[in-house]
Design an enzyme around this catalytic site. Structure first.
Site, PDB file in Angstrom:
ATOM      1  N   HIS A 170       0.830  -1.200   0.000  1.00  0.00           N
ATOM      2  CA  HIS A 170       0.000   0.000   0.000  1.00  0.00           C
ATOM      3  C   HIS A 170       0.866   1.253   0.000  1.00  0.00           C
ATOM      4  CE1 HIS A 170      -3.743  -2.214   1.736  1.00  0.00           C
ATOM      5  NE2 HIS A 170      -3.767  -2.159   0.424  1.00  0.00           N
ATOM      6  N   CYS A 225      -2.881  -0.613 -19.855  1.00  0.00           N
ATOM      7  CA  CYS A 225      -3.174   0.205 -18.680  1.00  0.00           C
ATOM      8  C   CYS A 225      -2.387  -0.220 -17.446  1.00  0.00           C
ATOM      9  CB  CYS A 225      -4.674   0.170 -18.364  1.00  0.00           C
ATOM     10  SG  CYS A 225      -5.307  -1.455 -17.914  1.00  0.00           S
TER      11      CYS A 225
END
Length: 524
Positions: free
Chosen positions: A178, A484
């Site tokens: 994260h 992407c």
């Protein structure tokens, strides 16, 4: 002395080392079990309050992380064992540490690197409550410091003022953590996988997060060389800004579309639509935070981005939960989540949730140029089932007289079965290559495992060959093909992607300028 590591967020930082692994403040015990329980409850409430205040100013990715931590802290299953231990005579701090350390050990013992990486979130929760139990709390790092330790908690990152510089140097860590994701979105230099040196380092250090390394106790010559590299990097970034407002094109004038990836509707608030060609990927799993979002919540989120884009395409990916993106009440715990019930597989298994998202997308489509893509597609049957659900919900909305529109439906190309045999998908509206998953599946090297990071590269010939074959198939059949994944924003990978035939890339907003500059330097 230079120690080599793995770059997680490019950049340079020079500053004092700040020890992330310093001991916590001492807790003063209470006189009764009732007082100990009250102290722990108050500390948990204080930690929740601290997280809630951070959520109010956080963007999409950060808010999702914080909301997940709040949900865990509010879950009695996490705190119950600690309160039970207090009833048996343990003080609050020891009871909480013991309960959380058991959970952390379970995550760290997992054979899945994803779960090992999530242990950092549990350590964050543990330490926030321990700090709240102490009257002194944690010590703030000085401005411009290099935060150095085993790992770093997301809340520590979010509460740090990065305006004066600084960086992150981790002995362990993961490029898929994260914090790594947050560091890249904010341009904070970060290196992971440095290992543990023989002597505890201190003083000034030089963090090279472009190549991956840190120099401890640098000599004058090392400082001078570092500053030259840092200045050159800053100059490249400054030069790249001149490309931001221009359409992307190679040296020969070949046009390349550059779109942005976003995780939350609020992400577009800081992006000028004139600088990009639309949204190549809007993730929707971050809308699924503490609770599953209802149809109206999703509709408003999609509509906001479509109206911001002003007619430029917005590609929204149906919820890609599972794997490294658990969603409480939706995903299932598996021994091998990257190969399990994730993406479209999970959506097709939970039609109640999937149909709600489909209705929200159909309704939002009238407000802009929407495209929808399905993640983790492996077979043509999966695409057909998903497309049929869109047709069913479209019919139902029409019968109710609800304004709606059926958008073009495409697929992510991230499972090798699709890249190897794209002819089975000749009827889809578009392909979007997910380079992160495609690379890890082709190379059998988890994208969040630092020990095999040298294998997990989109630049490997096998990965590039598959990308080129998909691009060629798209040209032959008239099916638009974009990419992407993270590779689209990597200046070192961009020339190879263009050589493979791609002319449409989607990147993180912070990478727009550097991506356009890299494209302008390519002779295609």
């Amino acid at each position: 002395m230079r120690i080599e590591g793995i770059p997680a967020s490019a950049g340079y930082a020079e500053g004092l080392l700040f020890d992330l692994d310093r001991p916590l403040a001492v807790y003063e015990g209470k006189t009764s079990a009732a007082e100990e329980k009250a102290a722990l409850k108050a500390a948990i409430d204080k930690a929740v309050g601290r997280l809630t205040s951070l959520v109010e100013t956080a963007d999409g990715d950060a808010a999702g992380i914080l909301e997940f931590q709040i949900a865990m802290l509010e879950d009695d299953a996490l705190s119950g064992p600690a309160f039970g231990s207090i009833g048996l005579g343990q003080p609050a701090d020891a009871a909480w540490r013991q309960a959380l350390d058991v959970e952390i050990a379970g995550y760290e013992a997992s054979d899945q690197d994803y779960f090992r990486a999530r242990a950092a979130d549990l350590r964050d929760i543990r330490d926030q409550v321990l700090w709240a139990l102490s009257e002194h709390g944690e010590t703030a790092a000085p401005a411009g410091a290099i935060l150095y330790g085993e790992d770093i908690a997301p809340t520590r990152f979010l509460e740090t003022d990065w305006s004066s510089g600084g960086g992150i140097a981790l002995k362990a860590g993961s490029t898929a953590s994260h914090v790594a994701m947050l560091a890249r979105s904010r341009g904070v230099p970060m290196v992971v996988g440095l290992g543990t040196p023989a002597d505890k380092p201190a003083g000034v250090a030089l963090l090279d997060a472009e190549h991956g390394g840190i120099v401890l106790s640098p000599s004058p010559a090392e400082v001078e060389a570092f500053r030259r590299s840092s200045s050159a990097f800053a100059a490249r970034q400054g030069k790249a800004q001149t490309f931001l407002a221009q359409p992307a094109a190679t040296k020969a004038g070949t046009a390349v579309r550059v779109q942005v990836n976003i995780a939350d509707p609020s992400d577009v608030d800081g992006i000028d639509i004139a600088t990009c060609d639309g949204v190549g990927l809007m993730r929707t799993e971050f809308l699924f935070g503490k609770s599953l979002p209802d149809e109206e919540t999703q509709y408003r989120a999609y509509r906001k981005v479509l109206e911001w884009a002003g007619g430029k395409p917005v590609t929204i990916r149906t919820v890609d939960a599972g794997g490294d993106k658990p969603v409480p009440g939706f995903t299932v715990e598996e021994t091998n989540p990257f190969l399990g019930l994730r993406g479209i597989r999970l959506s097709l298994a939970r039609l109640d949730i999937f149909r709600m998202q489909i209705r929200a997308l159909l309704r939002a489509a009238v407000h802009g140029n929407l495209k929808v893509m399905f993640p983790m597609i492996a077979t043509a049957e999966e695409y057909a089932q998903a497309a049929a659900l869109f047709a069913e919900e479209q019919t139902a909305l029409a019968a109710r007289g609800v304004a709606h529109k059926l958008p073009p439906l495409g697929i992510m190309v991230e499972v090798p079965s699709v890249a190897i045999a794209p002819e089975a998908f000749a009827k889809v509206a578009f392909f979007s290559i997910g380079s992160n998953d495609l690379t890890q599946y082709v190379m059998a090297a988890a994208r969040d495992n630092a020990s095999v990071a040298h294998l997990n590269s989109v630049r490997h010939p096998a990965v590039l060959r598959l990308i080129a074959s998909v691009a060629a198939f798209g040209r032959e059949k008239g099916i638009p093909v974009s990419l992407c994944g993270d590779a689209g924003g990597d200046p070192a990978a961009i020339p190879l992607l263009l050589e493979a035939g791609l002319r449409d890339l989607s990147v993180a907003p912070a990478q727009l300028a550097m991506a356009k500059a890299a494209i302008a330097d390519v002779s295609v």
